[in-house]
Design an enzyme around this catalytic site. Sequence first.
Site, PDB file in Angstrom:
ATOM      1  N   GLY A 367       0.864  -1.189   0.000  1.00 43.46           N
ATOM      2  CA  GLY A 367       0.000   0.000   0.000  1.00 43.46           C
ATOM      3  C   GLY A 367       0.892   1.227   0.000  1.00 43.46           C
ATOM      4  O   GLY A 367       1.819   1.319   0.807  1.00 43.46           O
ATOM      5  N   LYS A 368       0.586   2.170  -0.902  1.00 43.69           N
ATOM      6  CA  LYS A 368       1.514   3.302  -1.076  1.00 43.69           C
ATOM      7  C   LYS A 368       1.798   4.049   0.225  1.00 43.69           C
ATOM      8  O   LYS A 368       2.940   4.392   0.527  1.00 43.69           O
ATOM      9  CB  LYS A 368       0.966   4.263  -2.128  1.00 43.69           C
ATOM     10  N   ALA A 370       1.481   3.015   3.474  1.00 38.54           N
ATOM     11  CA  ALA A 370       2.275   2.221   4.422  1.00 38.54           C
ATOM     12  C   ALA A 370       3.697   2.044   3.897  1.00 38.54           C
ATOM     13  O   ALA A 370       4.667   2.104   4.668  1.00 38.54           O
ATOM     14  CB  ALA A 370       1.610   0.872   4.650  1.00 38.54           C
ATOM     15  N   ASN A 371       3.832   1.843   2.579  1.00 39.76           N
ATOM     16  CA  ASN A 371       5.184   1.679   2.015  1.00 39.76           C
ATOM     17  C   ASN A 371       6.040   2.919   2.280  1.00 39.76           C
ATOM     18  O   ASN A 371       7.209   2.822   2.669  1.00 39.76           O
ATOM     19  CB  ASN A 371       5.123   1.485   0.494  1.00 39.76           C
ATOM     20  N   GLU A 468      -4.648   6.790  -3.533  1.00 41.52           N
ATOM     21  CA  GLU A 468      -5.318   5.506  -3.340  1.00 41.52           C
ATOM     22  C   GLU A 468      -6.368   5.619  -2.241  1.00 41.52           C
ATOM     23  O   GLU A 468      -6.994   4.641  -1.879  1.00 41.52           O
ATOM     24  CB  GLU A 468      -4.303   4.411  -2.984  1.00 41.52           C
ATOM     25  N   THR A 544       9.095  10.393 -12.089  1.00 42.85           N
ATOM     26  CA  THR A 544       9.985   9.224 -11.997  1.00 42.85           C
ATOM     27  C   THR A 544       9.861   8.428 -13.298  1.00 42.85           C
ATOM     28  O   THR A 544       8.763   8.219 -13.819  1.00 42.85           O
ATOM     29  CB  THR A 544       9.640   8.346 -10.769  1.00 42.85           C
ATOM     30  N   GLY A 546      11.521   5.294 -14.089  1.00 45.13           N
ATOM     31  CA  GLY A 546      12.033   3.921 -14.041  1.00 45.13           C
ATOM     32  C   GLY A 546      13.529   3.874 -14.305  1.00 45.13           C
ATOM     33  O   GLY A 546      14.292   4.658 -13.733  1.00 45.13           O
ATOM     34  N   ASP A 576       7.636   4.428  -4.191  1.00 42.26           N
ATOM     35  CA  ASP A 576       7.401   4.653  -2.754  1.00 42.26           C
ATOM     36  C   ASP A 576       8.732   4.785  -2.015  1.00 42.26           C
ATOM     37  O   ASP A 576       8.874   5.612  -1.110  1.00 42.26           O
ATOM     38  CB  ASP A 576       6.584   3.502  -2.154  1.00 42.26           C
ATOM     39  N   SER A 606      15.796  -0.780  -3.635  1.00 43.45           N
ATOM     40  CA  SER A 606      14.506  -1.469  -3.442  1.00 43.45           C
ATOM     41  C   SER A 606      14.159  -2.399  -4.610  1.00 43.45           C
ATOM     42  O   SER A 606      13.507  -3.419  -4.403  1.00 43.45           O
ATOM     43  CB  SER A 606      13.381  -0.454  -3.224  1.00 43.45           C
TER      44      SER A 606
END
Length: 633
Positions: A367-368, A370-371, A468, A544, A546, A576, A606
């Site tokens: 979840g964005k 919580a991440n 979200e 961002t 990638g 995140d 990450s």
Amino acid sequence: MNIKDIAKLCGVSPSTVSKILHNKDSDISVETRKKVLEIIKKYQYVPYSKVINSASPKTNMIGVLVSGGSYEVQQFLYAIEGAAAREGYSVILCNTGGEKENIDKYCRILENKGVDGIISICQKEELPEELKAAQVQILDGKNENHKSAAADVCFEMQEAGYRAANYLLEKGHRKIACLLRKEDADIEAGFLLAYKEWFISPEKEWVFFGSNEDITNIGIAKCLNEDVTAVICGDLEIGNILYGKLRERGDTIPNKISVISVRDHKMAEMVYPQMTAVHIPAKEIGEAAVNALIEIVEGRKPAYECRKKIELRINERGSVMKPADHDQGGKIVVVGSMNMDCIINVSHIPTGGETVRSGNIVSLPGGKGANQAVGAGRLEGLVYMIGRLGNDSDGKVIYNSLVSSGVHTDGVVFDESVPTGKAYINVAPDGESTIVIYSGANEKLDRSQVKQFEQLLDDAAYCLLNLEIAEETVEYTIQKCKKKKIEVILKPSSVEKMKESLFENIDYFIPNEKEVKQLIPGDTSIEEKADILLSKGVKNVIITLGHKGCYLKNARYERHFPAADFYPLDTTGAADAFISAFAVALSEGNDILYAVGFATYAAGVSITRQGVQPAMVDRKGLALYQEEINGFS
Ligand code: RIB
């Protein structure tokens, strides 16, 4: 033990004992006969045991002396029995209750039975000096007078007290209480030693010794009145009493008070939050004692070479975190989603109408919101989470992940009516992913919850938001942030539209390439799209990209930054990781270029690991790339 020993214990001559043993005792008084037979029975004396022993010098039997049946003793016994059985030995167990008389008696009985050696576990009294069997002592303390006959395996409760206190001091706690049993002076000594090494003096009032009753009625109130931020408990039972009292007072663990036990128990995993404890490695200790004894019995080593000190370690669970006033960067509050991610590895991302098989599926916290909170917590930011979970096992796993990453969870609510949000994530071999989300409890994170925890926003420097959760909640939070002069960092997620009025209050807008194309459709370049966002009032845009890095545009800079060079295993959540590290760097007073570098490397690390929260790098890990990060500013 021989006939002379029995005679001595009875106060008669060896020939008297011999006559009684061979029924040639007609000239011996009834009282003497009775006394001798009682002693023979008491010590389970076997006549001619020496002869038997010399005919068969090894019996492959080990005697074990214990006093009491504490959890640790049980664990030692399991380990001893298992290790002995593997080596072809069986075990005779004697409970001495710690009494000197019983220790002497059982040692003689064990020798009479012809045991090859004796292991004594945590006996306060010495074993008899004349013991002939090999001996190993398991000691909870140093063996000060190293008797040459006995080998030992020791662990020190002073070390347990030291480790617990040092662990809390390292986390930033300075006011730490101890709730201990009367016999726990060693633990207090370790606690004081740790403070001494930190050149701090603890107050006398912070340490309380007593029974369960004293601790319940006096100890807890006494130390909590001292405004301590953490408590060391002598054992799990004390920890449980403290949990109950803290709950009654409305103090959350570990947000308000951190708790650690200096003795571990499997119960520590059954309480909520799971209790962090100093672990005494009973298996290692029991096995070491058996190995030492067998080395001596089988003549491979003398006893004096069989001495071992076992190191204790901390079993980190969920009951300790940094104190709220710890010297960290500015406060970061995350208001956002929390999901249980179901990560499905596929050979390629399926397209419409296609079915693909997966050989690997795992569930991990995500979840964005919580991440981002976990990412910032791992990097030692001062982070608070406002979010909503279902009151189910997924919710508890996510909550534990937050707590164990140092996130303050005061603003997290468990909703009884809806399950925790979920995300179904397909991950292809090149690390690329697609996500389907079921909002669950996230949908019920509304303005009333933000209002309820509004005080968490006081003094915050940054607020991290994502789309979200309901746009209305985001809008309300942004308004609050503006009033409180908090800078807003927003990550949109696959939305086609955003309310125009939101843009002007966003300080840092961090979409990915797809998201920016969805929000600003048309045949324009990403540079032009960033311009459009700036014209809507956003202060800083970071897109961002990638493996192509990221693009920053604000009133001062317009710059492309390369990605960090890491091999991707799972790119889910890289954004995140980027956002959380970016926020931590800014919260520590760094400029935006440095923050982009810091974020770029956090995101890079990450993607080399599976999952999102477990993949977040910690401060030490990121420090390895400090030179490269410095190169960004
Ligand atoms: O950004 C990655 C996250 O998006 C996943 O953890 C998933 O839960 C979704 O919210």
